[in-house]
Design a protein around this motif. Structure first.
Motif, PDB file in Angstrom:
ATOM      1  N   GLN A   1       0.869  -1.179   0.000  1.00  0.00           N
ATOM      2  CA  GLN A   1       0.000   0.000   0.000  1.00  0.00           C
ATOM      3  C   GLN A   1       0.905   1.228   0.000  1.00  0.00           C
ATOM      4  OE1 GLN A   1      -2.554  -2.113   3.265  1.00  0.00           O
ATOM      5  NE2 GLN A   1      -3.931  -0.704   2.239  1.00  0.00           N
TER       6      GLN A   1
ATOM      7  N   GLU B 226       0.742   4.208  -0.767  1.00  0.00           N
ATOM      8  CA  GLU B 226       0.272   5.510  -0.270  1.00  0.00           C
ATOM      9  C   GLU B 226      -0.274   5.417   1.155  1.00  0.00           C
ATOM     10  OE1 GLU B 226      -2.300   7.450  -3.109  1.00  0.00           O
ATOM     11  OE2 GLU B 226      -1.116   6.719  -4.789  1.00  0.00           O
ATOM     12  N   GLY B 227       0.007   4.285   1.798  1.00  0.00           N
ATOM     13  CA  GLY B 227      -0.471   4.121   3.168  1.00  0.00           C
ATOM     14  C   GLY B 227      -1.842   3.474   3.199  1.00  0.00           C
ATOM     15  N   ALA B 228      -2.378   3.353   4.398  1.00  0.00           N
ATOM     16  CA  ALA B 228      -3.672   2.709   4.583  1.00  0.00           C
ATOM     17  C   ALA B 228      -4.799   3.679   4.256  1.00  0.00           C
ATOM     18  CB  ALA B 228      -3.809   2.242   6.025  1.00  0.00           C
TER      19      ALA B 228
ATOM     20  N   LYS C 219      -7.119   4.112  -0.954  1.00  0.00           N
ATOM     21  CA  LYS C 219      -5.744   4.128  -1.455  1.00  0.00           C
ATOM     22  C   LYS C 219      -5.398   2.799  -2.109  1.00  0.00           C
ATOM     23  CE  LYS C 219      -4.692   7.603   1.853  1.00  0.00           C
ATOM     24  NZ  LYS C 219      -3.880   8.036   2.996  1.00  0.00           N
ATOM     25  N   PRO C 220      -4.417   2.822  -3.003  1.00  0.00           N
ATOM     26  CA  PRO C 220      -4.108   1.593  -3.743  1.00  0.00           C
ATOM     27  C   PRO C 220      -3.691   0.448  -2.819  1.00  0.00           C
ATOM     28  CG  PRO C 220      -2.941   3.482  -4.680  1.00  0.00           C
ATOM     29  CD  PRO C 220      -3.553   3.952  -3.392  1.00  0.00           C
ATOM     30  N   LEU C 221      -4.111  -0.712  -3.188  1.00  0.00           N
ATOM     31  CA  LEU C 221      -3.693  -1.939  -2.511  1.00  0.00           C
ATOM     32  C   LEU C 221      -3.203  -2.850  -3.643  1.00  0.00           C
ATOM     33  CD1 LEU C 221      -5.554  -3.702   0.369  1.00  0.00           C
ATOM     34  CD2 LEU C 221      -4.725  -5.050  -1.550  1.00  0.00           C
ATOM     35  N   ILE C 222      -1.905  -2.921  -3.770  1.00  0.00           N
ATOM     36  CA  ILE C 222      -1.300  -3.571  -4.936  1.00  0.00           C
ATOM     37  C   ILE C 222      -0.936  -5.011  -4.587  1.00  0.00           C
ATOM     38  CG2 ILE C 222       0.507  -3.422  -6.693  1.00  0.00           C
ATOM     39  CD1 ILE C 222      -1.125  -0.874  -6.551  1.00  0.00           C
TER      40      ILE C 222
ATOM     41  N   TYR D  89       1.254  -0.045  10.349  1.00  0.00           N
ATOM     42  CA  TYR D  89       0.452   1.135  10.005  1.00  0.00           C
ATOM     43  C   TYR D  89       1.245   2.423  10.228  1.00  0.00           C
ATOM     44  CZ  TYR D  89      -3.302   4.615  10.771  1.00  0.00           C
ATOM     45  OH  TYR D  89      -4.109   5.723  10.747  1.00  0.00           O
TER      46      TYR D  89
ATOM     47  N   ALA E 196       3.891   2.851   7.591  1.00  0.00           N
ATOM     48  CA  ALA E 196       3.328   3.096   6.259  1.00  0.00           C
ATOM     49  C   ALA E 196       2.808   4.528   6.156  1.00  0.00           C
ATOM     50  CB  ALA E 196       2.193   2.110   5.978  1.00  0.00           C
ATOM     51  N   GLN E 197       2.160   4.990   7.216  1.00  0.00           N
ATOM     52  CA  GLN E 197       1.616   6.343   7.176  1.00  0.00           C
ATOM     53  C   GLN E 197       2.757   7.360   7.115  1.00  0.00           C
ATOM     54  OE1 GLN E 197      -1.204   5.004   6.359  1.00  0.00           O
ATOM     55  NE2 GLN E 197      -2.422   6.579   7.350  1.00  0.00           N
TER      56      GLN E 197
ATOM     57  N   ALA F  67       4.215   7.437   3.728  1.00  0.00           N
ATOM     58  CA  ALA F  67       3.320   8.099   2.774  1.00  0.00           C
ATOM     59  C   ALA F  67       3.136   9.567   3.115  1.00  0.00           C
ATOM     60  CB  ALA F  67       1.975   7.387   2.747  1.00  0.00           C
TER      61      ALA F  67
END
Lengths: 686, 686
Positions: free
Chosen positions: A252, A254-256, B246-249, B662, B665-666, B669
């Protein structure tokens, strides 16, 4: 204290410490043995006032002191005490003996202590000596010569008599290969000591039947080794490693998409709070979707697991995994990239130990997003033009290990206002010793000398509903044929809905063959499109409920397990379907009292209790560890919105999703896409 | 020809061309109107011989010529002809008239042609003129001034009389805003022309009731605009774009774990062939797991959708979406990153047009892997040591658009030998005109002037079983209380399994309250652990079956829809539950003939037919396009293996799964993890 805490935030270390300190101070010289300390919800009336101001404004937030409760014994003797504490103001609100015979839940610390007491007791040691374990060995192909070791697994004692008025433990005994990860459930022994829980006094040894009937043998004989069935990679001998499973990475960049502010979660129109607790694992509070209220509180509140093996002492195997143990107490610490994938947010649980000191159980909740296929789509066949949306889900997960079994509880939110309540049962079957070639119709042989009895899992989920407002009504809709050969039904194909209202607290019978559907509606909120009240429906598959006879303690203690859906009028402190105290209970003090047909439940503050049931006759594929058995139901809008609430979701594009053609991926990974699969170039690097 | 094709490979262009050429040559000057051309399976006896040699060796593969079938009309007149062709040897095996009154399925080309014929017919045009559409406009906030356009949606005619012996079409008529992506289902009109299908002759106009009863008005009046309910982003006015998704790839840097060689798929112990066809969408063949046979052939074989609105002519709304139309004929072309994520393999479908020329429908099947949470886990609470495995799934997906509705068919394979059969119903409700404030108990108002009738979906899945060998037996197990107060059940908690054998071809009644479980066992293969026959179970939730009266054509035509599980003895060409020809059928020629109690089905070549049923009373959330409604059942080993067959799966690690906290990731981003969610930095770039 606690001024910066939300009314629904979970208990803090400081609150645990203050609770035990105040009670210790109160009790002077007595040695307190704490069994459970946790936060108590505020009275709902106060909480609703708080929530309304918090959401809509209209004044200052009211001061609501934080409260805790504590269960404890004095000097390891009955009775059990229950106290309520105002921890904000540091004062005891109430402190009293529970009614005679009330037995508190089990504490993990105590279970380990009693395990130790059993194993070191001379009578048990003497019994173990009869096994002559020093004479038996196993030549393990990887680990060399291994001895055998005894394992004690203490169980809640269950109930079969009104005379058992002190807390007891039934210890099931097992052997295992002498390796930390060997599977003791593969070698159940035939004797089972009973001990007092608080004093660790020996009570007796029960001997276990292992044949077609209730008969048992009292002689513990030297152990004659049989092959074990192992599950740990270090101990398995006959199982290789499956090849060709290649990484599937969820990233992810761009984050969650979800946002976490303390206990408050927002995601895709959803807003709610998540608070861990020791009994239920966690509860949701103040659940809204797209600005409209749905639930005040949602939680799994109880699960009973009655076994269908009538042979004493197995008849006493009836766990109440929440009331007796607690899903927070037994919660796993979840690990990144193992229990949840993607971008993961974790929450912790705090419990009190027997001395009233806080214990941190880290990462008991994981929250993440997942893709689960398509949400909706339509293609105009004339033009080929289409709309396609992916189904993104937000998952709250906790996992409890209750001795042998694991329960994975998932609340899964979609983007269209629905919640899937999903429980995955995994872990290890509770096993019994079995004589050679003893085939029964109440258990499944799962390995040499070992059988797994049929049993049931009956979980109660409590939904304190607030569908579009404070007053709700529960209805159930049946779908029945129209009358034949009438003007509106000349061709005898018509059917219609018949709506029934639950007027009084009680239960609703299942009726799958009329497609009976339970709904919570708000009679004060009319959908402008349908011209009928808005609602949410509970789509529950029809299930066999508790099988035991009504005469049995199993049913007396778990009356809730006799019906799939219950409705009660809200009252503070009516939280647990089988009652507050379930351990060695004689009868339930929950729904059988509250859902008694007396309260009017129409257009009022209503609570729905949904029993999710599984009759579980084990199969060999579930041993030595079982692939998750799925149990689930859906809570979904039923003409609550005026139209599909997910029309605002962006259409799916590969610019966003970045998927790859198989042929291109194989080429990029150096694998000719149509080459024989035996080619080594495609092997995973794991 | 065809020498390099596998016996189960789908039809080729060349085979279609040869089939139509041979039949055209045979029929001389007659103009042939082809309705369906496809491959026919080889006789099973030959195929099994072929498969056994292919798998185990023992000689040369036998020569099995490839066969096709064709349905066609001559000179657009009845009767319907059916031909069988040996395309390997280029010769016609059989060519004959079907029995009197037999009507062939519908062809997409023909539906478009009849749509055109309806719209241009003077009587219909005259009726449309009465709407005075030139006088009405809508001022669209994004698209400006829009007119209205008439849309014709031809339906299979259904059946209500033995007199209708030629193919007909019931055209439901709609209005829509004059934009290609406007939703015509929002404005159903009140007249419905009936045409002959082959000749395009006008038959009559039916006028539609729109009130509480069967009465209708014959006058078509000038259209008075009402707001429409739109689903396409270009046409919706009152719906924004949901933010913060947000994208989840899903990336598979080492490629897919599955291997594709022509029609042969291997994945995680599974081996089978997938072959597309025009009627069923696709079928699986020769299904093995971990080297042991499970099924010879698996496919969705029929679905009927009877409507519960008794008001003529709606009573005739009973689609047989496979028999009347074909899930391959109506399959969507699936797009990368939209219908499937990750590394995706596509397969195509080939159909014949009315002239017998091949038409390619590209990418009708997508196959991919997905992660779906945890497969199994266990934690030893004493040591904290645990095993955790992720559940990887392999999904075969196809999507059919049958006019308004979409059906997403997923076969989901897990790593432990189970198949989840999952159907997601999505797309658009079939709608009827509705008078203002007309609330009924057989339909749901879904917008101004529009209602959606209650209806049902009843899908039949055919499992040609080969569980551990050619001879199988179907049993059903019930779980019932042991007798009270007996020595083995002193405490009245015991329950046991009662096994019933299906001896003769027929059906099994549902019995959810005894947890009735259907199993296919092999009485010749005893599980060495349980000492009972190995088996697979069908875990089907209890469901309401077809509601229409037994007197109705709906039931006469879809007798299969009256029961959840059917068992027949295998015979070549017994493939479709409601019979080979369903369009305007008077009665079924399938299971009511084959499952008639005459054949012995114990320990023989047995076929299981599972009916997956959904009673569907629409809700507003399902308009103008509905979030997928899930229907599913599980086919899973039941003491088929000696233990969990997935013990060889590598344990989950984050080295492999690369998940992220989390908070990290935040931060990465650029989003402060505990900042208010209104902050703009966290917005998605989509």
């Amino acid at each position: 204290m606690a001024s910066n805490l939300h009314i629904f935030d979970p208990i803090t270390d400081e609150e645990i410490n203050w609770t035990s300190k105040l009670l210790k101070d109160l009790n002077g010289d007595a040695k307190l043995h704490f069994i459970q300390i946790d936060r108590l919800d505020p009275p709902k009336k106060q909480a609703i006032e708080y929530l309304n101001i918090e959401r809509y404004g209209g004044g200052e937030l009211p001061y609501i002191p934080r409260r805790t409760y504590a269960y404890y014994y004095k000097n390891d003797k009955m009775p059990l005490y229950k106290a309520l504490v105002n921890v904000s103001d540091k004062r005891i609100i109430a402190n009293q003996e529970t009614p005679e015979g009330t037995i508190g839940p089990l504490l993990p610390d105590d279970m380990l202590a009693v395990e130790d007491a059993v194993m070191t007791h001379p009578i048990v040691k003497a019994e173990i000596e009869k096994l002559q374990l020093e004479k038996v060995f196993y030549n393990h192909s990887k680990l060399g010569k291994l001895g055998y070791k005894v394992v004690c697994e203490p169980w809640m004692y269950g109930t079969d008599s009104p005379d058992d008025k002190i807390p007891m433990i039934q210890a099931y005994m097992y052997l295992k290969l002498d390796h930390p990860d060997a599977n003791h459930y593969s070698i159940p022994l035939k004797f089972s000591p009973v001990f007092e829980y608080l004093t660790h006094k020996f009570v007796r040894i029960d001997y276990l039947p292992s044949g077609a009937d209730e008969k048992f043998v009292k002689d513990t004989l030297p152990y004659k080794p049989l092959p074990t069935v192992e599950y740990h990679p270090d101990v398995m001998e006959d199982v290789g490693v499956r090849e060709n499973l290649k990484p599937l990475i969820i990233s992810q960049p761009e984050g969650a998409s979800f946002d976490v502010q303390g206990s408050k979660i927002t995601w895709q129109g959803w807003e709610f709070r998540v608070a861990t607790n020791v009994r239920e694992g966690f509860a949701l509070y103040d659940v809204f979707f797209k600005g409209r209220s749905l639930f005040y509180r949602v939680a799994l509140n109880e699960m009973t697991v009655p076994y269908g093996d009538g042979r004493p002492p197995f008849h006493r195997k009836q766990a109440f995994d929440l009331g007796d143990c607690g899903f927070g107490n037994t919660a796993n610490s979840l690990a990144l990239g193992c229990h949840c994938l993607g971008v993961v947010k974790y929450l912790d649980t705090r419990r009190a130990d027997r001395d009233g000191k806080p214990v941190l159980i880290p990462s008991t909740i994981c929250m993440h997003e997942q893709d689960y296929g398509l949400l909706f789509l339509h293609q105009n066949y004339r033009t080929g033009s289409n709309v396609v949306t992916r189904r993104r889900e937000f998952v709250i997960q906790t996992i409890a290990t209750v001795a042998n079994y694991e329960y994975i509880v998932n609340l899964i939110f979609d983007q269209a206002g629905a919640i899937t309540v999903q429980v995955r049962a995994t872990g290890i079957l509770s096993t019994m010793p079995n004589d050679e070639n003893n085939v029964t119709d109440f258990g499944t042989i799962v390995g040499p000398g070992v059988t797994a009895a049929y049993h049931q899992h009956l979980l109660s989920f409590r939904f304190d509903t607030r569908i579009d407002g404070d007053n709700n009504t529960v209805v159930y809709d049946d779908y029945v044929p129209m009358e034949d050969d009438t003007p509106i039904n000349t061709y005898n194909v018509g059917y219609r809905q018949v709506r029934n209202y639950v007027e009084k607290s009680g239960s609703v019978d299942q009726s799958p063959f009329t497609n009976r559907t339970y709904k919570v509606i708000n009679e004060n909120s009319i959908n402008p499109v349908t011209l009928k009240p808005v609602g949410y429906k509970f789509e529950m598959p029809a299930r066999q409920m508790i099988i035991a006879s009504e005469k049995s303690y199993n049913v007396k203690r778990a009356h809730y397990a006799t019906k799939q859906l219950w409705v009660t009028k809200y009252r503070d402190d009516e939280l647990y379907a089988a009652g507050e105290f379930t351990n060695q209970s004689q009868h339930d003090t929950g729904l059988s009292k509250w859902a008694n047909g007396e309260d009017s439940v129409r257009n009022t503050d209503t609570v729905v209790w949904a029993t999710l049931a599984l009759t579980h006759p084990p199969v060999t594929e579930q041993f030595p560890v079982m692939t998750s058995d799925f149990l689930q139901f859906l809570v979904t809008p039923a003409s609550f919105f005026t139209k599909n609430p997910a029309l605002d979701i962006p259409l799916a594009t590969n610019k966003f999703n970045k998927s790859v053609y198989y042929e291109d991926a194989q080429k990029a990974a150096g694998c000719p896409s149509e080459a024989p699969s035996s080619g080594s170039c495609c092997k995973s690097n794991i």
